[in-house]
Each structure stands twice: as C-alpha cells, then as structure tokens.
Design a protein around this motif. Structure first.
Motif, short mmCIF file in Angstrom:
data_model
loop_
_atom_site.label_atom_id
_atom_site.label_comp_id
_atom_site.label_asym_id
_atom_site.label_seq_id
_atom_site.Cartn_x
_atom_site.Cartn_y
_atom_site.Cartn_z
N THR A 29 0.80 -1.22 0.00
CA THR A 29 0.00 0.00 0.00
C THR A 29 0.83 1.27 0.00
O THR A 29 0.45 2.26 -0.61
N TYR A 30 1.94 1.26 0.71
CA TYR A 30 2.72 2.49 0.91
C TYR A 30 3.92 2.60 -0.02
O TYR A 30 4.82 3.40 0.21
N ARG A 31 3.93 1.82 -1.08
CA ARG A 31 5.06 1.79 -2.01
C ARG A 31 5.47 3.18 -2.47
O ARG A 31 6.65 3.48 -2.58
N VAL A 135 -5.37 7.79 8.48
CA VAL A 135 -4.96 7.20 7.21
C VAL A 135 -3.93 8.14 6.59
O VAL A 135 -4.05 9.36 6.69
N LEU A 136 -2.91 7.58 5.97
CA LEU A 136 -1.88 8.40 5.35
C LEU A 136 -2.45 9.20 4.20
O LEU A 136 -3.17 8.66 3.35
N GLU A 137 -2.11 10.47 4.19
CA GLU A 137 -2.46 11.32 3.06
C GLU A 137 -1.83 10.68 1.82
O GLU A 137 -0.69 10.25 1.85
N GLY A 138 -2.59 10.56 0.77
CA GLY A 138 -2.09 9.92 -0.44
C GLY A 138 -2.51 8.47 -0.58
O GLY A 138 -2.36 7.87 -1.65
N ILE A 143 -8.73 5.76 1.70
CA ILE A 143 -9.61 6.91 1.92
C ILE A 143 -10.96 6.66 1.26
O ILE A 143 -12.02 6.86 1.88
N ALA A 144 -10.94 6.18 0.03
CA ALA A 144 -12.20 5.89 -0.67
C ALA A 144 -12.99 4.80 0.05
O ALA A 144 -14.21 4.90 0.19
N LEU A 169 -4.38 11.76 8.02
CA LEU A 169 -5.72 12.32 7.97
C LEU A 169 -6.60 11.59 8.97
O LEU A 169 -6.62 10.36 9.00
N ARG A 170 -7.31 12.35 9.78
CA ARG A 170 -8.20 11.76 10.79
C ARG A 170 -9.61 11.67 10.21
O ARG A 170 -10.13 12.62 9.66
#
Length: 178
Positions: A29-31, A135-138, A143-144, A169-170
């Motif tokens: 996910t964070y690649r 959740v990490l921005e980006g 997020i969706a 992001l909260r």
C-alpha cells in the motif's frame, strides 16, 4: 474455493502473524508513500517488535484484535487480514480504529468491511458513540474505502513514519443511535 470468512481473537502467540500481515500490507500500500529502503529492509523487524510489545502489554481489556481467516477445504484456515481497535481514555474522538489491514490478494471480497463491522460492534458494546482512525495522506484507496463506509474527514496531523515526516488524515465514524 473458500466457504466462509471467520473472525477470531488474536493472542500474544499471533504477534508474528500480525506483524507479517501488517508488513505485507504496508509494502503493497505504501510503495509510493514511504521510503523503499524502509519498506524493503526495515518494516518487517519494526512491525515484529511493535506487535510483540503490543500483544504483551497490559490493558487488553481496552482493545480488541481480531484476525480474519478464510475457511478452506480440509479444515484449513488462511489468515487474510486483521483489525485492532482500542479505547482511548480521555480522547475527544472516541475509540481508535488503529489498524485495519486486508492482504492485497484478498481485497475486494468484504474482509475489511467485516472487520470494520466487528470493531464497530465492539465499540458499541463498550458504550462508545464514535470511532476514529488515521490514514496516510495519499492512500487514495483506503480513503475511498472509509468514505464508502460512512467515515467523515475531521482533520490532519503531522506524523513520522519510515524515517520521514508524513501527514495523517483523521476520519471519524458516529455509531448508530449516537
């Protein structure tokens, strides 16, 4: 073909499994969000230390950690994800949904939604009225997913992960009847 998705409480003995799933999730996910060196060389050991400490820490009555397993033929169970939710005394945001991970090969089949529903039910049973997560921005897909489940953006905070500064992001979720 899997016959059922089962949720079971995690124990301290599951710390290596939780760490492996967590690391695999972050690596996929964070690649493009965290340094490759961290994801390729450090995340496994970092998550192993984290989950060992967390699962052995006192306060288990304040948290719930569930592992999702697909029930396969011949009574086999394949771990495919996990959730960790924890009461945060004095938090203005409610109960922290601290981790929700589905292994990449099993995303899109309802694992995350089922884990989230279990976390919400646990929070309700604790008398809580709201959950929150970061959740990490980006991380557009997460997020969706959260927004489709009814979570609402409520702010951003600086954080540090993998040796770099990031923005978390909260999101908040009001429980039914609250």
């Amino acid at each position: 073909m899997p016959t059922a998705l089962m949720l079971r409480p995690a124990t301290a003995a599951d710390a290596p499994l939780l760490a492996a799933m967590h690391a695999a999730s972050w690596q996929a996910t964070y690649r493009n969000l965290l340094p490759a060196t961290f994801l390729e060389q450090e995340v496994g050991a970092e998550r192993t230390a984290y989950w060992r400490a967390r699962m052995e820490a006192p306060g288990e009555e304040r948290r719930l950690v569930l592992i999702a397993e697909l029930e396969e033929p011949q009574d086999r169970r394949t771990p495919v994800g996990f959730v960790c939710v924890e009461r945060q005394p004095g938090s203005p945001w409610g109960v922290l949904l601290d981790n929700l991970h589905t292994l990449p090969a099993h995303q899109g089949i309802g694992v995350g939604k089922r884990l989230m529903q279990a976390a919400q039910a646990w929070a309700r049973a604790q008398g809580e009225t709201q959950l929150y997560l970061y959740v990490l921005e980006g991380n557009a897909s997460a997020i969706a997913f959260y927004e489709r489940q009814g979570w609402k953006y409520s702010g951003a905070e600086p954080d540090h992960m993998g040796g770099i500064d990031i923005t978390a992001l909260r999101y908040v979720y009001r429980l039914d009847g609250a």
